[in-house]
Enzyme design. Structure first.
Site, mmCIF file in Angstrom:
data_model
loop_
_atom_site.group_PDB
_atom_site.id
_atom_site.type_symbol
_atom_site.label_atom_id
_atom_site.label_comp_id
_atom_site.label_asym_id
_atom_site.label_seq_id
_atom_site.Cartn_x
_atom_site.Cartn_y
_atom_site.Cartn_z
ATOM 1 N N ARG A 1 36.849 35.884 -29.024
ATOM 2 C CA ARG A 1 37.280 36.441 -30.305
ATOM 3 C C ARG A 1 37.604 35.310 -31.276
ATOM 4 N NH1 ARG A 1 40.867 39.111 -28.193
ATOM 5 N NH2 ARG A 1 40.070 41.231 -28.164
ATOM 6 N N ILE A 2 38.301 34.288 -30.784
ATOM 7 C CA ILE A 2 38.664 33.159 -31.641
ATOM 8 C C ILE A 2 37.434 32.313 -31.951
ATOM 9 C CG2 ILE A 2 40.055 31.060 -31.793
ATOM 10 C CD1 ILE A 2 42.077 32.486 -29.909
ATOM 11 N N THR B 1 42.787 24.552 -28.480
ATOM 12 C CA THR B 1 43.793 25.554 -28.820
ATOM 13 C C THR B 1 43.776 26.684 -27.801
ATOM 14 O OG1 THR B 1 42.226 26.741 -30.240
ATOM 15 C CG2 THR B 1 43.629 25.085 -31.297
ATOM 16 N N ARG C 1 43.746 26.714 -23.557
ATOM 17 C CA ARG C 1 44.735 26.450 -22.514
ATOM 18 C C ARG C 1 44.522 25.032 -22.001
ATOM 19 N NH1 ARG C 1 46.550 30.311 -24.471
ATOM 20 N NH2 ARG C 1 47.393 32.214 -23.495
ATOM 21 N N GLU D 1 52.799 22.571 -20.448
ATOM 22 C CA GLU D 1 52.781 22.925 -21.864
ATOM 23 C C GLU D 1 53.742 22.054 -22.661
ATOM 24 O OE1 GLU D 1 53.486 27.055 -24.143
ATOM 25 O OE2 GLU D 1 51.596 26.756 -23.100
ATOM 26 N N HIS E 1 51.911 24.256 -29.070
ATOM 27 C CA HIS E 1 51.393 25.623 -28.916
ATOM 28 C C HIS E 1 51.816 26.501 -30.100
ATOM 29 C CE1 HIS E 1 50.118 28.760 -25.656
ATOM 30 N NE2 HIS E 1 49.534 28.969 -26.831
ATOM 31 N N ALA F 1 49.392 27.106 -32.746
ATOM 32 C CA ALA F 1 48.209 27.549 -33.481
ATOM 33 C C ALA F 1 48.200 29.055 -33.678
ATOM 34 C CB ALA F 1 46.934 27.111 -32.754
#
Length: 326
Positions: free
Chosen positions: A156-157, A235, A237, A265, A284, A286
């Site tokens: 989707r991104i 952006t 994982r 992370e 994290h 974005a």
């Protein structure tokens, strides 16, 4: 959802709309379904509006919620709380993942343009040299005209990134094992294998889902094959990239990176990635942040309105494609 999230997530106008659409107590926000106030509400609940921090909707929770028919998730992935018991129950599920994808794509596009313009290096050199700085002499080969951008994953991104980049004078490459040449062409890109993409692109941007088979998708070998001076944007994982190999390339100065996700992370305080001049590191962020959160709550209200009108969800999540909502 998480304590304190509702106030940031749901704008007053959206909360007013939700209370018009359903019998809803704006003050009842829970992160534990066994709490007395949650247990009492579950007995009558037909729809759960969830977000980050929702506990698993497992068999005991569903047994305590005999009227539950739908879950409206005002965030991205539902895989952390929608369990197999939900699918067996036949619950309708929807997610605002599409809304959360928009700021991620915008962040990525900004990263692509800044990377090709070498904004980090320009800024550092200007700060250092000041009056003696000469961008035309020192950065004559930079710019976005006819640069090659490789998108890893037609998620989707990834599709939104291609849509936003399509009007510009760029060559767009895409790799996705489920995307054929004709589909790639419709997105304005050329389908290539991942090795070719990594070896060819000036910017490689990662948008694949986190699955067992995608761990270290951007491997040591693929990083080594990237062009000198190329930029990796992640952006998705952190696990999708061999971070040790990437760190070595970045410390050597051969590659550049824009990293919104890492492993772990929150990097340890002594990680060299914090201080490298060729790395833009963000925690994290974005995805939806600040006022962007309101878009997801508004999307949830839209879906609740469809449910109340007896219409199917506009953005349903099915058990067969749950991994795509990450």
């Amino acid at each position: 959802m998480q304590p304190g999230l509702a106030e940031r997530l749901i704008a007053p106008a959206t909360m007013a709309r939700l209370t018009e659409l359903a019998v809803l107590d704006p003050a009842l926000v829970v992160d534990d379904f066994t709490a007395p106030e949650a247990a009492a509400a579950l007995r009558e609940t037909e729809v759960i509006i969830s977000s980050w921090g929702c506990p698993p909707l497992d068999a005991p929770v569903l047994a305590a919620a005999p009227a539950l028919r739908a879950v409206v998730h005002a965030a991205g992935s539902v895989k952390h709380h929608v369990t197999e018991a939900c699918w067996r129950r036949g619950l309708q599920v929807t997610s605002a993942a599409w809304a959360n994808a928009l700021p991620v794509a915008e962040y990525t596009v900004a990263a692509v343009f800044f990377a090709n313009k070498q904004v980090l290096q320009l800024s550092s050199a200007y700060r250092r040299d000041r009056e003696d700085f000469s961008p035309h002499a020192d950065f004559g080969a930079i710019g976005n005209y006819r640069r090659t951008v490789g998108i890893v994953g037609a998620s989707r991104i990834g599709r939104r990134v291609l849509e936003l980049l399509r009007p510009y004078d760029l060559e767009l490459l895409v790799h996705d094992p489920y995307l054929g040449p004709l589909q790639a062409a419709e997105l304005g890109a050329r389908a290539v294998d991942l090795d070719t993409l990594c070896a060819t692109a000036d910017v490689v941007s990662v948008h694949a889902p986190e699955l067992p088979g995608t761990r270290h998708l951007i491997s040591r070998e693929r990083l080594a094959a990237m062009r000198d001076g190329a930029t990796l944007v992640n952006t998705a994982r952190g696990s999708l990239v061999d971070q040790d190999a990437l760190t070595a390339e970045l410390v050597a100065g051969r590659l550049n990176a824009v990293l919104d996700v890492t492993v772990p992370e929150r990097l340890p305080a002594d990680s060299p990635l914090y201080d490298l001049p060729n790395v833009l590191l963000t925690p994290h962020v974005a995805g939806s942040l600040g006022g962007e959160l309101h878009r997801m709550a508004a999307a949830a209200a839209d879906e609740l309105a469809r449910y109340a009108a007896g219409l199917p969800f506009a953005h349903p999540v099915l058990s067969s494609d749950i991994h795509l909502t990450a």
